[in-house]
Design a protein around this motif. Structure first.
Motif, PDB file in Angstrom:
ATOM      1  N   PRO A 197       0.830  -1.208   0.000  1.00  0.00           N
ATOM      2  CA  PRO A 197       0.000   0.000   0.000  1.00  0.00           C
ATOM      3  C   PRO A 197       0.865   1.258   0.000  1.00  0.00           C
ATOM      4  CG  PRO A 197      -0.732  -1.542   1.693  1.00  0.00           C
ATOM      5  CD  PRO A 197       0.601  -2.030   1.200  1.00  0.00           C
ATOM      6  N   VAL A 198       0.467   2.230  -0.795  1.00  0.00           N
ATOM      7  CA  VAL A 198       1.110   3.539  -0.807  1.00  0.00           C
ATOM      8  C   VAL A 198       0.275   4.534   0.007  1.00  0.00           C
ATOM      9  CG1 VAL A 198       1.773   5.480  -2.286  1.00  0.00           C
ATOM     10  CG2 VAL A 198       2.284   3.144  -2.999  1.00  0.00           C
ATOM     11  N   VAL A 199      -1.045   4.372  -0.065  1.00  0.00           N
ATOM     12  CA  VAL A 199      -1.984   5.218   0.686  1.00  0.00           C
ATOM     13  C   VAL A 199      -2.804   4.319   1.597  1.00  0.00           C
ATOM     14  CG1 VAL A 199      -4.007   6.713   0.522  1.00  0.00           C
ATOM     15  CG2 VAL A 199      -2.131   6.961  -1.119  1.00  0.00           C
ATOM     16  N   GLU A 200      -2.876   4.680   2.872  1.00  0.00           N
ATOM     17  CA  GLU A 200      -3.733   3.974   3.824  1.00  0.00           C
ATOM     18  C   GLU A 200      -4.494   5.015   4.641  1.00  0.00           C
ATOM     19  OE1 GLU A 200      -2.088  -0.035   5.393  1.00  0.00           O
ATOM     20  OE2 GLU A 200      -0.336   1.298   5.300  1.00  0.00           O
ATOM     21  N   VAL A 201      -5.800   5.024   4.471  1.00  0.00           N
ATOM     22  CA  VAL A 201      -6.676   5.976   5.165  1.00  0.00           C
ATOM     23  C   VAL A 201      -7.651   5.185   6.025  1.00  0.00           C
ATOM     24  CG1 VAL A 201      -8.456   7.740   4.864  1.00  0.00           C
ATOM     25  CG2 VAL A 201      -6.483   7.676   3.312  1.00  0.00           C
ATOM     26  N   HIS A 202      -7.775   5.575   7.289  1.00  0.00           N
ATOM     27  CA  HIS A 202      -8.680   4.884   8.205  1.00  0.00           C
ATOM     28  C   HIS A 202      -9.480   5.915   9.005  1.00  0.00           C
ATOM     29  CE1 HIS A 202      -6.816   1.004   7.401  1.00  0.00           C
ATOM     30  NE2 HIS A 202      -5.634   1.579   7.557  1.00  0.00           N
ATOM     31  N   GLY A 232     -19.495  19.134  -4.632  1.00  0.00           N
ATOM     32  CA  GLY A 232     -19.680  19.327  -3.201  1.00  0.00           C
ATOM     33  C   GLY A 232     -19.678  18.055  -2.388  1.00  0.00           C
ATOM     34  N   SER A 233     -19.388  16.920  -3.031  1.00  0.00           N
ATOM     35  CA  SER A 233     -19.426  15.652  -2.301  1.00  0.00           C
ATOM     36  C   SER A 233     -18.180  15.415  -1.454  1.00  0.00           C
ATOM     37  CB  SER A 233     -19.610  14.489  -3.284  1.00  0.00           C
ATOM     38  OG  SER A 233     -18.514  14.415  -4.187  1.00  0.00           O
ATOM     39  N   GLY A 234     -17.121  16.213  -1.668  1.00  0.00           N
ATOM     40  CA  GLY A 234     -15.918  16.058  -0.860  1.00  0.00           C
ATOM     41  C   GLY A 234     -14.743  15.440  -1.594  1.00  0.00           C
ATOM     42  N   LYS A 235     -14.857  15.284  -2.919  1.00  0.00           N
ATOM     43  CA  LYS A 235     -13.772  14.662  -3.697  1.00  0.00           C
ATOM     44  C   LYS A 235     -12.465  15.439  -3.557  1.00  0.00           C
ATOM     45  CE  LYS A 235     -15.760  15.051  -7.694  1.00  0.00           C
ATOM     46  NZ  LYS A 235     -16.859  15.914  -7.212  1.00  0.00           N
ATOM     47  N   THR A 236     -12.530  16.744  -3.810  1.00  0.00           N
ATOM     48  CA  THR A 236     -11.316  17.554  -3.744  1.00  0.00           C
ATOM     49  C   THR A 236     -10.820  17.675  -2.303  1.00  0.00           C
ATOM     50  OG1 THR A 236     -11.838  18.769  -5.766  1.00  0.00           O
ATOM     51  CG2 THR A 236     -10.358  19.852  -4.207  1.00  0.00           C
ATOM     52  N   THR A 237     -11.723  17.658  -1.341  1.00  0.00           N
ATOM     53  CA  THR A 237     -11.309  17.669   0.070  1.00  0.00           C
ATOM     54  C   THR A 237     -10.459  16.445   0.381  1.00  0.00           C
ATOM     55  OG1 THR A 237     -13.263  18.923   0.743  1.00  0.00           O
ATOM     56  CG2 THR A 237     -12.127  17.675   2.457  1.00  0.00           C
ATOM     57  N   LEU A 238     -10.877  15.284  -0.100  1.00  0.00           N
ATOM     58  CA  LEU A 238     -10.104  14.061   0.121  1.00  0.00           C
ATOM     59  C   LEU A 238      -8.755  14.156  -0.583  1.00  0.00           C
ATOM     60  CD1 LEU A 238      -9.737  11.217   1.153  1.00  0.00           C
ATOM     61  CD2 LEU A 238     -11.115  10.377  -0.770  1.00  0.00           C
ATOM     62  N   LEU A 239      -8.746  14.647  -1.823  1.00  0.00           N
ATOM     63  CA  LEU A 239      -7.486  14.788  -2.547  1.00  0.00           C
ATOM     64  C   LEU A 239      -6.545  15.756  -1.829  1.00  0.00           C
ATOM     65  CD1 LEU A 239      -6.776  14.952  -6.290  1.00  0.00           C
ATOM     66  CD2 LEU A 239      -6.079  16.907  -4.907  1.00  0.00           C
ATOM     67  N   ARG A 240      -7.064  16.891  -1.379  1.00  0.00           N
ATOM     68  CA  ARG A 240      -6.224  17.876  -0.700  1.00  0.00           C
ATOM     69  C   ARG A 240      -5.667  17.307   0.606  1.00  0.00           C
ATOM     70  NH1 ARG A 240      -6.234  23.239  -1.772  1.00  0.00           N
ATOM     71  NH2 ARG A 240      -6.087  23.683   0.464  1.00  0.00           N
ATOM     72  N   THR A 241      -6.438  16.472   1.273  1.00  0.00           N
ATOM     73  CA  THR A 241      -5.952  15.848   2.497  1.00  0.00           C
ATOM     74  C   THR A 241      -4.781  14.912   2.186  1.00  0.00           C
ATOM     75  OG1 THR A 241      -8.146  15.979   3.514  1.00  0.00           O
ATOM     76  CG2 THR A 241      -6.586  14.420   4.472  1.00  0.00           C
ATOM     77  N   LEU A 242      -4.910  14.116   1.133  1.00  0.00           N
ATOM     78  CA  LEU A 242      -3.828  13.205   0.757  1.00  0.00           C
ATOM     79  C   LEU A 242      -2.601  13.976   0.261  1.00  0.00           C
ATOM     80  CD1 LEU A 242      -5.766  10.339  -1.064  1.00  0.00           C
ATOM     81  CD2 LEU A 242      -5.122  10.530   1.343  1.00  0.00           C
ATOM     82  N   ALA A 243      -2.838  15.170  -0.295  1.00  0.00           N
ATOM     83  CA  ALA A 243      -1.728  15.998  -0.762  1.00  0.00           C
ATOM     84  C   ALA A 243      -1.024  16.725   0.378  1.00  0.00           C
ATOM     85  CB  ALA A 243      -2.226  17.014  -1.780  1.00  0.00           C
ATOM     86  N   GLY A 244      -1.615  16.708   1.570  1.00  0.00           N
ATOM     87  CA  GLY A 244      -1.042  17.426   2.704  1.00  0.00           C
ATOM     88  C   GLY A 244      -1.427  18.886   2.737  1.00  0.00           C
ATOM     89  N   LEU A 245      -2.406  19.278   1.925  1.00  0.00           N
ATOM     90  CA  LEU A 245      -2.847  20.677   1.876  1.00  0.00           C
ATOM     91  C   LEU A 245      -3.932  20.969   2.911  1.00  0.00           C
ATOM     92  CD1 LEU A 245      -2.990  21.092  -2.006  1.00  0.00           C
ATOM     93  CD2 LEU A 245      -1.158  21.800  -0.451  1.00  0.00           C
ATOM     94  N   ARG A 259      -7.006   8.814  10.406  1.00  0.00           N
ATOM     95  CA  ARG A 259      -5.586   8.678  10.073  1.00  0.00           C
ATOM     96  C   ARG A 259      -5.414   8.555   8.572  1.00  0.00           C
ATOM     97  NH1 ARG A 259      -2.354   4.063   9.644  1.00  0.00           N
ATOM     98  NH2 ARG A 259      -4.033   2.740  10.436  1.00  0.00           N
ATOM     99  N   ALA A 260      -4.381   9.210   8.048  1.00  0.00           N
ATOM    100  CA  ALA A 260      -4.043   9.114   6.628  1.00  0.00           C
ATOM    101  C   ALA A 260      -2.536   8.962   6.502  1.00  0.00           C
ATOM    102  CB  ALA A 260      -4.528  10.340   5.862  1.00  0.00           C
ATOM    103  N   THR A 261      -2.091   7.832   5.971  1.00  0.00           N
ATOM    104  CA  THR A 261      -0.668   7.576   5.750  1.00  0.00           C
ATOM    105  C   THR A 261      -0.389   7.702   4.264  1.00  0.00           C
ATOM    106  OG1 THR A 261      -0.602   6.051   7.629  1.00  0.00           O
ATOM    107  CG2 THR A 261       1.204   5.931   6.038  1.00  0.00           C
ATOM    108  N   VAL A 262       0.475   8.651   3.902  1.00  0.00           N
ATOM    109  CA  VAL A 262       0.816   8.896   2.501  1.00  0.00           C
ATOM    110  C   VAL A 262       2.327   9.031   2.379  1.00  0.00           C
ATOM    111  CG1 VAL A 262      -1.377  10.015   1.923  1.00  0.00           C
ATOM    112  CG2 VAL A 262       0.524  11.387   2.784  1.00  0.00           C
ATOM    113  N   PRO A 263       2.885   8.793   1.186  1.00  0.00           N
ATOM    114  CA  PRO A 263       4.338   8.893   1.039  1.00  0.00           C
ATOM    115  C   PRO A 263       4.815  10.336   0.998  1.00  0.00           C
ATOM    116  CG  PRO A 263       3.326   8.402  -1.068  1.00  0.00           C
ATOM    117  CD  PRO A 263       2.223   8.351  -0.062  1.00  0.00           C
ATOM    118  N   GLU A 264       6.079  10.529   1.315  1.00  0.00           N
ATOM    119  CA  GLU A 264       6.671  11.863   1.225  1.00  0.00           C
ATOM    120  C   GLU A 264       6.709  12.334  -0.234  1.00  0.00           C
ATOM    121  OE1 GLU A 264       7.747  14.117   3.415  1.00  0.00           O
ATOM    122  OE2 GLU A 264       7.006  12.891   5.085  1.00  0.00           O
TER     123      GLU A 264
END
Length: 256
Positions: free
Chosen positions: A4-9, A44-57, A64-69
Motif C-alpha cells: 500500500p502507498v496510501v492507507e486511510v482509516h 460538493g461531495s468532498g472529492k477535492t477535500t479528500l485529494l487535498r488531504t492526501l496531498a497534505g494541503l 488517520r491518513a498515511t501517505v508517502p513523502e
C-alpha cells in the motif's frame, strides 16, 4: 498485490461545526503502488477535500491518513509561473545542481512531447501544452503518489482525449499510485483500475474495472460499467438527474 502507498482509516472532515454532517465521514481507503483509482461524485461531495488531504494541503483532524513523502499534484489549472521559462517551471524546487535540474526537466518534457517548448514562456503555451507542462513538473519528482484534480476539465474535447491517452501511458511507465478526481464517468473507465463513488460523506461504491487495455467505448462491458457508475451517481444514461425526473404521466396530471 504490491504494498500500500496510501492507507486511510476513519478519515473525517468537518467544515460547519459538529452539528452539521461531515463532508468526509469515517473514510477508509487503500491504494497500492501502480494502482490507478478514479474518484467520482457530485459537486460538493468532498472529492477535492479528500485529494487535498492526501496531498497534505488540508490537515487530518479525525482519523488517520498515511501517505508517502514523494507525492505530486496536477490541478485543473496548470499554475505555471509566468516569469519562468517552461523548463524552469518543471525544474522548480528540484534538489541538486542547476545543470542536473535542467537535465531532469528536459527528460520530463520529452516524455510529454514538449522538448521544443523548453525555452518558451508559459503565456505562449496552448491549454494542452500548459497542462502537459504541469504533468511534467509532477512526474519529474518521481512521485510514489500522483494526485490528479480534474486535470482535463478545462481542455477542448480533442486535447482532452490526447491528454487522457498520454496520462495512461505515463502512469503505466512510472507506476505511481494514482488518485484521479473527475466528473467524467467515461474518463474513469478509460484510465482507472478502480472507480470509487463518494456520496453523503461515504464511499458508496468501489468498482473494479477489469477491462483489457486499450479500452473501447463500444465494448458492451464498458457500457455496462458506465451505466452502473451513472446509477451510483444518481443520473440516468443521458446524464439527467434521476431523482429530479418526474414520474411517468406526472406532467399530464399536473396540466389537467
Amino acid at each position: 498485490m504490491t504494498r500500500p502507498v496510501v492507507e486511510v482509516h476513519g478519515l473525517t472532515r468537518r467544515f460547519h461545526g459538529p452539528e452539521r454532517p461531515p463532508v468526509l465521514d469515517r473514510i477508509d481507503l487503500t491504494i497500492h503502488r501502480g494502482e490507478f483509482v478514479a474518484l467520482l461524485g457530485r459537486s460538493g461531495s468532498g472529492k477535492t477535500t479528500l485529494l487535498r488531504t492526501l496531498a497534505g494541503l488540508d490537515p487530518v483532524t479525525e482519523g488517520r491518513a498515511t501517505v508517502p513523502e514523494r507525492r505530486a499534484v496536477v490541478f485543473q489549472e496548470p499554475r505555471l509561473l509566468p516569469w519562468k521559462k517552461v523548463w524552469k517551471n518543471v525544474a522548480l524546487g528540484l534538489p541538486g545542481s542547476a545543470a542536473e535540474a535542467r537535465r531532469k526537466a528536459e527528460a520530463a518534457l520529452a516524455e510529454v512531447e514538449l522538448t521544443h517548448r523548453a525555452e518558451a514562456w508559459p503565456l505562449t503555451l496552448s491549454g494542452g501544452e500548459a497542462q502537459r507542462t504541469g504533468l511534467a513538473r509532477a512526474l519529474v519528482r518521481e512521485p510514489e503518489l500522483l494526485l490528479l484534480d480534474e486535470p482535463f476539465a478545462a481542455l477542448d474535447a480533442l486535447t482532452r482525449l490526447r491528454m487522457q491517452s498520454l496520462v495512461g501511458e505515463l502512469v503505466q511507465a512510472h507506476r505511481p499510485a494514482v488518485l484521479l478526481v473527475t466528473h467524467d464517468v467515461e474518463e474513469a473507465l478509460l484510465l482507472a483500475d478502480r472507480a470509487l463513488v463518494l456520496a453523503g460523506g461515504h464511499l458508496v461504491e468501489d468498482i473494479p474495472i477489469g477491462l483489457p487495455r486499450p479500452r473501447r467505448r463500444a465494448d458492451p462491458a464498458f457500457e455496462a460499467l458506465r451505466l452502473r457508475l451513472l446509477g451510483a451517481l444518481g443520473v440516468d444514461e443521458d446524464g439527467h438527474d434521476a431523482a429530479a425526473r418526474p414520474a411517468f404521466g406526472a406532467d399530464s396530471r399536473q396540466a389537467a
